[in-house]
Structure formats: structure tokens, C-alpha cells
Design a protein around this motif. Structure first.
Motif, PDB file in Angstrom:
ATOM      1  N   TYR A   1      54.757  71.510  29.363  1.00 46.40           N
ATOM      2  CA  TYR A   1      56.146  71.076  29.453  1.00 46.40           C
ATOM      3  C   TYR A   1      56.285  69.774  28.672  1.00 46.40           C
ATOM      4  CZ  TYR A   1      60.291  68.848  31.275  1.00 46.40           C
ATOM      5  OH  TYR A   1      61.491  68.178  31.360  1.00 46.40           O
ATOM      6  N   CYS A   2      55.523  68.774  29.057  1.00 44.12           N
ATOM      7  CA  CYS A   2      55.464  67.501  28.333  1.00 44.12           C
ATOM      8  C   CYS A   2      54.175  66.817  28.753  1.00 44.12           C
ATOM      9  CB  CYS A   2      56.671  66.628  28.646  1.00 44.12           C
ATOM     10  SG  CYS A   2      56.583  64.958  27.961  1.00 44.12           S
ATOM     11  N   ALA A   3      53.309  66.537  27.786  1.00 44.44           N
ATOM     12  CA  ALA A   3      51.990  65.974  28.067  1.00 44.44           C
ATOM     13  C   ALA A   3      52.018  64.468  28.261  1.00 44.44           C
ATOM     14  CB  ALA A   3      51.020  66.340  26.945  1.00 44.44           C
ATOM     15  N   GLY A   4      53.215  63.886  28.401  1.00 47.70           N
ATOM     16  CA  GLY A   4      53.317  62.456  28.621  1.00 47.70           C
ATOM     17  C   GLY A   4      53.743  61.725  27.370  1.00 47.70           C
ATOM     18  N   ALA A   5      53.579  60.416  27.391  1.00 53.54           N
ATOM     19  CA  ALA A   5      53.936  59.602  26.231  1.00 53.54           C
ATOM     20  C   ALA A   5      53.052  59.960  25.046  1.00 53.54           C
ATOM     21  CB  ALA A   5      53.770  58.125  26.571  1.00 53.54           C
ATOM     22  N   ASP A   6      53.645  59.974  23.863  1.00 54.65           N
ATOM     23  CA  ASP A   6      52.862  60.183  22.650  1.00 54.65           C
ATOM     24  C   ASP A   6      51.923  58.992  22.479  1.00 54.65           C
ATOM     25  OD1 ASP A   6      52.018  60.239  19.871  1.00 54.65           O
ATOM     26  OD2 ASP A   6      53.576  61.745  19.566  1.00 54.65           O
ATOM     27  N   LEU A   7      50.623  59.278  22.408  1.00 58.04           N
ATOM     28  CA  LEU A   7      49.622  58.215  22.335  1.00 58.04           C
ATOM     29  C   LEU A   7      49.246  57.879  20.895  1.00 58.04           C
ATOM     30  CD1 LEU A   7      47.273  59.313  25.274  1.00 58.04           C
ATOM     31  CD2 LEU A   7      49.247  57.779  25.323  1.00 58.04           C
ATOM     32  N   GLY A   8      50.111  58.267  19.952  1.00 58.31           N
ATOM     33  CA  GLY A   8      49.820  58.035  18.539  1.00 58.31           C
ATOM     34  C   GLY A   8      49.711  56.570  18.167  1.00 58.31           C
ATOM     35  N   GLN A   9      50.270  55.669  18.991  1.00 58.27           N
ATOM     36  CA  GLN A   9      50.166  54.235  18.720  1.00 58.27           C
ATOM     37  C   GLN A   9      48.861  53.652  19.266  1.00 58.27           C
ATOM     38  OE1 GLN A   9      52.799  52.043  17.465  1.00 58.27           O
ATOM     39  NE2 GLN A   9      54.264  53.669  17.048  1.00 58.27           N
ATOM     40  N   GLY A  10      48.004  54.517  19.809  1.00 61.20           N
ATOM     41  CA  GLY A  10      46.698  54.062  20.273  1.00 61.20           C
ATOM     42  C   GLY A  10      46.805  53.066  21.401  1.00 61.20           C
ATOM     43  N   ALA A  11      45.977  52.024  21.350  1.00 63.99           N
ATOM     44  CA  ALA A  11      45.914  51.036  22.420  1.00 63.99           C
ATOM     45  C   ALA A  11      47.228  50.305  22.626  1.00 63.99           C
ATOM     46  CB  ALA A  11      44.802  50.028  22.142  1.00 63.99           C
ATOM     47  N   ALA A  12      48.116  50.339  21.634  1.00 66.79           N
ATOM     48  CA  ALA A  12      49.408  49.652  21.737  1.00 66.79           C
ATOM     49  C   ALA A  12      50.501  50.554  22.304  1.00 66.79           C
ATOM     50  CB  ALA A  12      49.833  49.124  20.371  1.00 66.79           C
ATOM     51  N   THR A  13      50.142  51.757  22.747  1.00 67.20           N
ATOM     52  CA  THR A  13      51.149  52.714  23.201  1.00 67.20           C
ATOM     53  C   THR A  13      52.112  52.109  24.218  1.00 67.20           C
ATOM     54  OG1 THR A  13      49.746  54.643  22.762  1.00 67.20           O
ATOM     55  CG2 THR A  13      51.493  54.914  24.391  1.00 67.20           C
ATOM     56  N   PHE A  14      51.570  51.384  25.188  1.00 65.16           N
ATOM     57  CA  PHE A  14      52.420  50.842  26.251  1.00 65.16           C
ATOM     58  C   PHE A  14      52.725  49.356  26.060  1.00 65.16           C
ATOM     59  CE2 PHE A  14      50.079  54.439  28.186  1.00 65.16           C
ATOM     60  CZ  PHE A  14      51.176  55.276  28.372  1.00 65.16           C
TER      61      PHE A  14
END
Length: 307
Positions: A62-75
Motif C-alpha cells: 500500500y505504502c512502504a513509508g517515507a521515501d528513504l532516498g535522502q538517506g540519513a537526512a530523510t527525517f
């Protein structure tokens, strides 16, 4: 309007909103958030739409969560260049001033998942989830302000925030305990473990479980059951009353609101039609517009400002 990261298909009163990033398991982005909000604005303004159903593209998630493409800076939103679209003209690009103080009302601090949850909460149409696979992080929390969640047998819910070094978002600390109780909310959010369809159903997170091929049809059938024989304005008003009264300090708040609502709706053409159709033993033809004639009572419905 056209969308890139979602699809919006309307057919016979049902709007199917599909999260559409199948190559990324429909992972959540700022652009997806803006498109979901715009799609719900469109559905609220369209009296031809009686209900909205969310689902995901493909058969994995459905949705695997936030896109982690920004790596360690995602959040670390202060470092996220993709959030520039949220800034009004002339506003500082960072909530952190040169002296280290933080402007907590700055748009970059406001949680994007919460924007989606709050927009679903404010929707004037019933919103259902046809949760077709992994629903992790924001993929789980965005579903909590929906009126019903139907799940595929392949569903895995995950409130994994503590495992990523953050905390639950999307206003889920308000919604989740109300749906499943504080004990289950604590269990799932502290541990971050994955929850299968059977447990989600047993604990009340999802209403029913279906085979993948039957899921969307079951959600459509449920949406029609909720809306086919009811006045659209009455459904919209009832939706807001039920959800908002979950946090009311005293039943007098409900008494004040439903007194106003009964008076307003009792004077409408829908109320006359509802009684006449019952007495004449025929289907009702409700004509009052949600988009144009919704009876807004600001003291109960105005959203507190984000600050």
C-alpha cells in the motif's frame, strides 16, 4: 487535474485514489502529500463523488513509508530540499536561526504525514482504505483517520518509528489509541514490530480481511453500503460530528452540536424527501449539495491553527 504520484479514478459515485509509485513500493514524498490533498479537495467539491477509497499500486505494498532516498537526512527536514514547495514567498528557508533558536511554527517543521491525516479527517465524504500490502510508517498512520480499513491477506502493518530513531507522526498518537486501545498502541509503537492481517483484524485496526483479488471490490461494496441510501449532506455532517466528538470534554458539546444540526437539516429539502419517500415506500432522491449547502458550525468545526 492531472497527478504524477497518485491516480484518481471516479466511477458511479466512487473515487478510487491510488498511491502510484510502484517502483518504490508507493513510498511517501512531499509531492505525493500535495497531490493527495489536492485530490481530496477535488472530491469534496464534486457532488458526484459519494465516497473515496485509498489503495496502492501493484501487489506488494500500500505504502512502504517515507521515501528513504535522502538517506540519513530523510527525517532531518531542515536539510530536505524537496520541501521548498511548502514555503510561502519570502519565508526563511530554514526554521533554525543563526543563533540556533527554532521557529516551531515554520512550515518545514510541520509533519507532511499529518497534513494528509488532517485532510482526511476534514473530508466531507466517507474515506475507506483498501490496504493491499505493506503499510509501514506513514503508510500505516495515514490510514487511521479513514472511516474503515479493509485489508488484503498479505498486509503487514508497521508502526516502526522508534526503530528509525523518530516518533509516531500523522497525528497517530491521537487516532491509534482511539481505534485499538492504549495497550495495543503502546505494544506496536514501542516495539515497531510488524503486524499481520489477522492481528490487525483481531485488534480492530482493520474491519475485514480479503483475498488480494477481492479487496477493492469489497471496499467499493462497503462504500456503497455506507452511502447509497443516505443523504450526502447528512453523511458529511455525521462524519464530522462523530470524529470530532471523540475528543470533546463533555457530552454537552455533542448536545449543542446535534441540536443545531437537527434544526438545520430539518428545514432542508432532504428531510422532507426522507420522510415522504419512507411514507410512500419508494427510494429517496436526495438533492441537497455537499459542496454548496453543508451547514457549517464554526464553533465545532473550525480547525485550530498550526503553530
Amino acid at each position: 487535474m492531472s497527478f504524477d504520484q497518485i491516480r484518481l479514478d471516479k466511477h458511479e459515485g466512487i473515487a478510487l485514489l491510488t498511491l502510484h509509485r510502484p517502483d518504490r513500493m508507493n513510498a511517501f514524498t512531499t509531492e505525493m502529500m500535495l497531490e493527495i490533498v489536492a485530490a481530496l479537495d477535488e472530491c469534496d467539491a464534486d457532488d458526484g463523488v459519494r465516497a473515496v477509497i485509498f489503495t496502492g499500486s501493484g501487489d506488494r505494498a500500500y505504502c512502504a513509508g517515507a521515501d528513504l532516498g535522502q538517506g540519513a537526512a530523510t527525517f532531518d527536514y531542515d536539510k530536505r530540499t524537496d520541501k521548498a514547495a511548502l514555503l510561502p514567498d519570502g519565508m526563511a528557508a530554514s526554521p533554525v536561526a543563526a543563533d540556533g533558536t527554532i521557529d516551531w511554527s515554520h512550515p518545514l517543521i510541520r509533519d507532511s504525514g499529518g497534513r494528509v491525516s488532517m485532510r482526511i479527517f476534514d473530508c466531507k465524504k466517507p474515506v475507506l482504505g483498501a490496504i493491499n500490502g505493506a503499510a509501514v510508517g506513514i503508510g500505516a498512520t495515514m490510514t487511521l483517520s479513514m472511516d474503515a480499513r479493509l485489508a488484503s491477506e498479505t498486509v503487514r502493518y508497521g508502526f516502526v518509528f522508534a526503530r528509525r530513531g523518530i516518533v509516531p507522526e500523522a497525528a497517530s498518537s491521537w487516532f491509534l489509541p482511539r481505534l485499538v486501545g492504549i495497550q495495543n498502541a503502546v505494544d506496536w509503537c514501542y516495539s515497531g514490530r510488524l503486524i499481520d492481517a489477522a492481528e490487525a483484524h483481531e485488534k480492530g485496526l482493520v474491519q475485514s480481511v480479503h483475498t488480494p483479488g477481492e479487496l477493492v471490490d469489497a471496499a467499493i461494496a462497503k462504500a456503497r453500503e455506507l452511502t447509497d441510501h443516505s443523504a450526502p449532506v447528512s453523511v458529511a455532517l455525521t462524519r464530522h460530528m462523530l470524529w470530532r466528538m471523540l475528543g470533546a470534554p463533555h457530552p454537552m458539546s455533542a448536545h449543542r452540536w446535534d441540536s443545531r444540526a437537527i434544526f438545520a437539516r430539518g428545514r432542508s429539502a432532504d428531510a422532507a424527501e426522507g420522510v415522504s419517500s419512507f411514507l410512500e415506500k419508494r427510494p429517496a432522491n436526495f438533492t441537497v449539495s455537499v459542496a454548496d449547502d453543508y451547514p457549517w458550525f464554526a464553533e465545532f468545526e473550525d480547525t485550530p491553527p498550526y503553530s
